[in-house]
Design a protein around this motif. Structure first.
Motif, PDB file in Angstrom:
ATOM      1  N   ASP A 124      32.968  -5.082  18.354  1.00  9.55           N
ATOM      2  CA  ASP A 124      32.766  -5.000  19.879  1.00  9.55           C
ATOM      3  C   ASP A 124      33.554  -5.922  20.571  1.00  9.55           C
ATOM      4  OD1 ASP A 124      30.050  -4.316  20.008  1.00  9.55           O
ATOM      5  OD2 ASP A 124      28.845  -6.077  19.985  1.00  9.55           O
ATOM      6  N   GLU A 125      34.276  -6.761  19.500  1.00 10.07           N
ATOM      7  CA  GLU A 125      35.999  -7.432  20.212  1.00 10.07           C
ATOM      8  C   GLU A 125      36.820  -6.686  20.026  1.00 10.07           C
ATOM      9  OE1 GLU A 125      36.755 -10.992  17.799  1.00 10.07           O
ATOM     10  OE2 GLU A 125      35.410 -11.372  18.226  1.00 10.07           O
ATOM     11  N   ALA A 126      36.318  -5.302  18.886  1.00 11.29           N
ATOM     12  CA  ALA A 126      38.156  -4.515  18.736  1.00 11.29           C
ATOM     13  C   ALA A 126      37.971  -3.652  20.659  1.00 11.29           C
ATOM     14  CB  ALA A 126      38.180  -3.492  18.072  1.00 11.29           C
ATOM     15  N   GLY A 127      36.680  -3.004  20.640  1.00 10.33           N
ATOM     16  CA  GLY A 127      36.228  -2.650  21.698  1.00 10.33           C
ATOM     17  C   GLY A 127      36.965  -3.341  23.381  1.00 10.33           C
ATOM     18  N   ALA A 128      36.934  -4.351  23.043  1.00  5.42           N
ATOM     19  CA  ALA A 128      36.613  -5.062  24.731  1.00  5.42           C
ATOM     20  C   ALA A 128      38.327  -5.186  24.493  1.00  5.42           C
ATOM     21  CB  ALA A 128      36.925  -6.354  24.755  1.00  5.42           C
ATOM     22  N   LEU A 129      39.398  -4.757  23.652  1.00  4.83           N
ATOM     23  CA  LEU A 129      40.715  -4.800  23.069  1.00  4.83           C
ATOM     24  C   LEU A 129      41.422  -3.394  23.557  1.00  4.83           C
ATOM     25  CD1 LEU A 129      41.495  -7.048  20.256  1.00  4.83           C
ATOM     26  CD2 LEU A 129      41.790  -7.089  22.958  1.00  4.83           C
ATOM     27  N   ILE A 130      40.478  -2.269  23.577  1.00  3.64           N
ATOM     28  CA  ILE A 130      40.858  -1.195  23.751  1.00  3.64           C
ATOM     29  C   ILE A 130      41.436  -1.030  25.423  1.00  3.64           C
ATOM     30  CG2 ILE A 130      39.808   1.288  25.072  1.00  3.64           C
ATOM     31  CD1 ILE A 130      38.077   0.866  21.975  1.00  3.64           C
ATOM     32  N   GLU A 131      40.806  -1.086  26.395  1.00  2.00           N
ATOM     33  CA  GLU A 131      41.759  -0.992  27.411  1.00  2.00           C
ATOM     34  C   GLU A 131      43.114  -1.327  27.557  1.00  2.00           C
ATOM     35  OE1 GLU A 131      42.384  -2.095  31.736  1.00  2.00           O
ATOM     36  OE2 GLU A 131      42.692  -3.228  30.224  1.00  2.00           O
ATOM     37  N   PRO A 132      43.303  -2.943  26.960  1.00  2.60           N
ATOM     38  CA  PRO A 132      44.908  -3.424  26.794  1.00  2.60           C
ATOM     39  C   PRO A 132      45.987  -2.707  26.397  1.00  2.60           C
ATOM     40  CG  PRO A 132      43.558  -5.162  26.498  1.00  2.60           C
ATOM     41  CD  PRO A 132      42.368  -3.997  26.626  1.00  2.60           C
ATOM     42  N   PHE A 133      44.929  -2.345  24.795  1.00  5.83           N
ATOM     43  CA  PHE A 133      45.782  -1.466  24.302  1.00  5.83           C
ATOM     44  C   PHE A 133      46.340  -0.257  24.926  1.00  5.83           C
ATOM     45  CE2 PHE A 133      46.277   1.734  20.530  1.00  5.83           C
ATOM     46  CZ  PHE A 133      47.731   1.146  19.873  1.00  5.83           C
ATOM     47  N   ALA A 134      45.626   0.247  25.840  1.00  4.21           N
ATOM     48  CA  ALA A 134      46.192   1.056  26.568  1.00  4.21           C
ATOM     49  C   ALA A 134      46.960   1.569  27.986  1.00  4.21           C
ATOM     50  CB  ALA A 134      44.712   1.643  26.999  1.00  4.21           C
ATOM     51  N   VAL A 135      46.689  -0.016  28.008  1.00  3.88           N
ATOM     52  CA  VAL A 135      48.278   0.003  28.722  1.00  3.88           C
ATOM     53  C   VAL A 135      49.471   0.399  27.950  1.00  3.88           C
ATOM     54  CG1 VAL A 135      48.916  -1.542  30.180  1.00  3.88           C
ATOM     55  CG2 VAL A 135      46.609  -1.333  29.961  1.00  3.88           C
ATOM     56  N   GLY A 136      49.604  -0.243  26.622  1.00  4.03           N
ATOM     57  CA  GLY A 136      50.625  -0.871  25.787  1.00  4.03           C
ATOM     58  C   GLY A 136      50.924   1.068  25.449  1.00  4.03           C
ATOM     59  N   LEU A 137      49.441   1.171  25.281  1.00  4.01           N
ATOM     60  CA  LEU A 137      50.364   3.159  24.180  1.00  4.01           C
ATOM     61  C   LEU A 137      50.565   4.443  25.365  1.00  4.01           C
ATOM     62  CD1 LEU A 137      49.999   4.399  22.054  1.00  4.01           C
ATOM     63  CD2 LEU A 137      47.684   5.750  22.911  1.00  4.01           C
ATOM     64  N   HIS A 138      50.041   3.487  26.793  1.00  2.00           N
ATOM     65  CA  HIS A 138      51.188   4.778  27.651  1.00  2.00           C
ATOM     66  C   HIS A 138      52.105   4.098  28.179  1.00  2.00           C
ATOM     67  CE1 HIS A 138      50.950   6.834  31.566  1.00  2.00           C
ATOM     68  NE2 HIS A 138      50.865   5.849  32.425  1.00  2.00           N
ATOM     69  N   ALA A 139      52.646   3.337  28.643  1.00  3.07           N
ATOM     70  CA  ALA A 139      54.145   2.860  28.452  1.00  3.07           C
ATOM     71  C   ALA A 139      54.630   3.730  27.682  1.00  3.07           C
ATOM     72  CB  ALA A 139      53.949   0.809  27.605  1.00  3.07           C
ATOM     73  N   VAL A 140      54.793   3.031  26.243  1.00  2.03           N
ATOM     74  CA  VAL A 140      55.181   3.857  25.179  1.00  2.03           C
ATOM     75  C   VAL A 140      54.786   5.480  25.535  1.00  2.03           C
ATOM     76  CG1 VAL A 140      55.350   4.830  22.323  1.00  2.03           C
ATOM     77  CG2 VAL A 140      54.786   2.305  23.384  1.00  2.03           C
ATOM     78  N   ASN A 141      54.118   6.115  25.699  1.00  2.00           N
ATOM     79  CA  ASN A 141      54.025   7.585  26.088  1.00  2.00           C
ATOM     80  C   ASN A 141      55.146   7.536  27.656  1.00  2.00           C
ATOM     81  OD1 ASN A 141      52.157   8.104  23.934  1.00  2.00           O
ATOM     82  ND2 ASN A 141      50.680   8.052  25.387  1.00  2.00           N
ATOM     83  N   ASN A 142      55.171   7.000  28.662  1.00  2.00           N
ATOM     84  CA  ASN A 142      55.834   7.574  29.397  1.00  2.00           C
ATOM     85  C   ASN A 142      57.657   7.488  28.983  1.00  2.00           C
ATOM     86  OD1 ASN A 142      53.547   7.653  31.228  1.00  2.00           O
ATOM     87  ND2 ASN A 142      54.831   6.267  32.757  1.00  2.00           N
ATOM     88  N   ALA A 143      57.838   6.622  28.025  1.00  2.00           N
ATOM     89  CA  ALA A 143      58.895   6.720  27.834  1.00  2.00           C
ATOM     90  C   ALA A 143      59.706   7.756  26.664  1.00  2.00           C
ATOM     91  CB  ALA A 143      59.532   5.288  26.669  1.00  2.00           C
ATOM     92  N   LYS A 144      58.939   8.345  25.812  1.00  2.00           N
ATOM     93  CA  LYS A 144      58.330   9.629  25.263  1.00  2.00           C
ATOM     94  C   LYS A 144      59.838   8.618  23.878  1.00  2.00           C
ATOM     95  CE  LYS A 144      58.558  13.049  28.403  1.00  2.00           C
ATOM     96  NZ  LYS A 144      57.715  12.671  29.204  1.00  2.00           N
ATOM     97  N   VAL A 145      58.761   7.997  23.318  1.00  2.00           N
ATOM     98  CA  VAL A 145      59.791   7.228  21.972  1.00  2.00           C
ATOM     99  C   VAL A 145      59.840   8.309  21.019  1.00  2.00           C
ATOM    100  CG1 VAL A 145      59.711   4.911  21.115  1.00  2.00           C
ATOM    101  CG2 VAL A 145      59.158   4.450  23.382  1.00  2.00           C
ATOM    102  N   THR A 146      60.526   7.980  20.043  1.00  2.00           N
ATOM    103  CA  THR A 146      60.955   8.810  18.892  1.00  2.00           C
ATOM    104  C   THR A 146      60.992   7.507  17.957  1.00  2.00           C
ATOM    105  OG1 THR A 146      63.297   9.210  18.783  1.00  2.00           O
ATOM    106  CG2 THR A 146      62.185  10.700  20.264  1.00  2.00           C
ATOM    107  N   PRO A 147      61.061   8.110  16.977  1.00  2.00           N
ATOM    108  CA  PRO A 147      61.158   7.048  15.627  1.00  2.00           C
ATOM    109  C   PRO A 147      62.252   5.896  15.467  1.00  2.00           C
ATOM    110  CG  PRO A 147      59.761   8.634  14.430  1.00  2.00           C
ATOM    111  CD  PRO A 147      60.111   8.727  16.182  1.00  2.00           C
TER     112      PRO A 147
END
Length: 335
Positions: A124-147
């Motif tokens: 349940d605690e990890a589930g409550a962190l899904i929304e903020p992690f989605a924000v971070g992942l979206h930023a990385v996806n927008n930037a089209k980051v590579t390794p």
């Protein structure tokens, strides 16, 4: 039982427990028994200024269990553990009652759109962190980051640390994190930052340059860093100024935090360096990937949780969360 405990924002820095009727579902709604809800930076902005209707119930980063279903809802079963994408109707953002409550109603519920089931591997605690992690992942996806990108994160709060976790999930090797709090920087170090720097102790662009190289320019007072991607997760003018001076030509500046000022420092520098400036607002379709990353164990966000409070102590929870030296992420547990 027909009444429930909720937390209401009554004005600036005035949030306290109250009661309300337990919601019932309309034909296209579900009712969720809240398990855990995180306090978000958006919640804190409302809290600081009292900028919602009086008595608003905040809270949009949460997990819970479905307890009632409308007659027209399909694909969802009572008892299933779920998380919600609140962006479709603004749940918990001032108008639609949110999850600083024991029960919450999700309107127009649709599995895979605004409602997502949690696998058993996610607590349940990890589930409550899904929304903020989605924000971070979206930023990385927008930037089209590579390794191979040379990346910098300004701001080591919850969202900055979620960007860090997303970059590591993408296999990025070079990740610098800059903040003015040694405590928060220590969290970044534990979560895998290549190097950390307190910008109150010395030049941030010089720190970036010491890792990624520098370039001296006739129109810059000091050498600039050569990062390829910089994420602004601080939202303050000094960080934005340093971010611009940390980038190589044609580098990407991703504005993730809501800026406190409405102007970008040194636009002429942006033009001369041909920098790409982009925003990253919340998320689009990242929830399923986030759920997979957490369930698989590739991402562990538990280190960012510093405090837990029952809903009955919501006043104390907000007082702690608003102090950046005291807390990173505060979770509120429904009583």
């Amino acid at each position: 039982m027909t009444r429930q405990q909720v937390a209401r924002l009554q004005g600036a820095r005035d949030i306290s427990p109250d009661t309300s009727d337990i919601p019932t579902p309309g034909p296209r709604d579900v009712v969720i028994r809240v398990a855990v809800c995180g306090i978000c930076g958006t919640d804190l902005a409302f809290y600081r200024h009292g900028s919602t209707p009086k008595g608003a119930v905040l809270g949009h980063e949460f997990s819970g269990r479905v307890v009632a279903i409308g007659t027209d809802v399909t694909g969802v079963a009572v008892g299933r553990r779920v998380v919600v994408n609140p962006m479709h109707d603004g749940m918990g953002l001032g108008q639609v009652p949110g999850a600083f409550a024991q029960y919450v109603r999700l309107g127009n519920a649709e599995l895979g759109r605004n409602l997502f089931e949690l696998p058993d591997a996610i607590t349940d605690e990890a589930g409550a962190l899904i929304e903020p992690f989605a924000v971070g992942l979206h930023a990385v996806n927008n930037a089209k980051v590579t390794p191979d990108d040379r990346t910098v994160i300004y701001g080591a709060g919850t969202i900055g640390l979620c960007v860090l976790a997303a970059l590591r999930a993408r296999g990025v090797r070079d990740i610098l994190v800059i903040d003015i709090s040694d405590r928060r920087l220590e969290f970044a170090r534990r979560m895998g930052a290549t190097a950390i720097h307190n910008s109150s102790t010395g030049s941030a662009p010089a720190f970036v340059g010491s890792h990624f190289g520098t370039e001296s320019l006739r129109y810059a007072q000091e050498p600039v860093g050569l990062a390829s991607v910089v994420f602004d997760c601080a939202g303050v003018r000094p960080a934005l100024r340093d971010a611009v001076h940390s980038l190589a030509p044609r580098g990407r500046l991703v504005i993730v935090a809501d800026p406190h000022d409405n102007d970008l420092p040194n636009l002429r520098f942006v033009m001369l360096r041909e920098l790409v400036v982009m925003g990253a607002l919340a998320y689009e379709s990242e929830f399923p990937e986030v759920i997979d990353l957490i369930a698989s164990g590739k991402i562990d966000l538990s280190p960012i949780v510093t405090h837990r409070f029952p809903l009955s102590r919501i006043t104390e929870a907000f007082r702690i969360q608003i102090d950046p030296e005291e807390a990173v992420k505060v979770l509120v547990l429904a009583d």
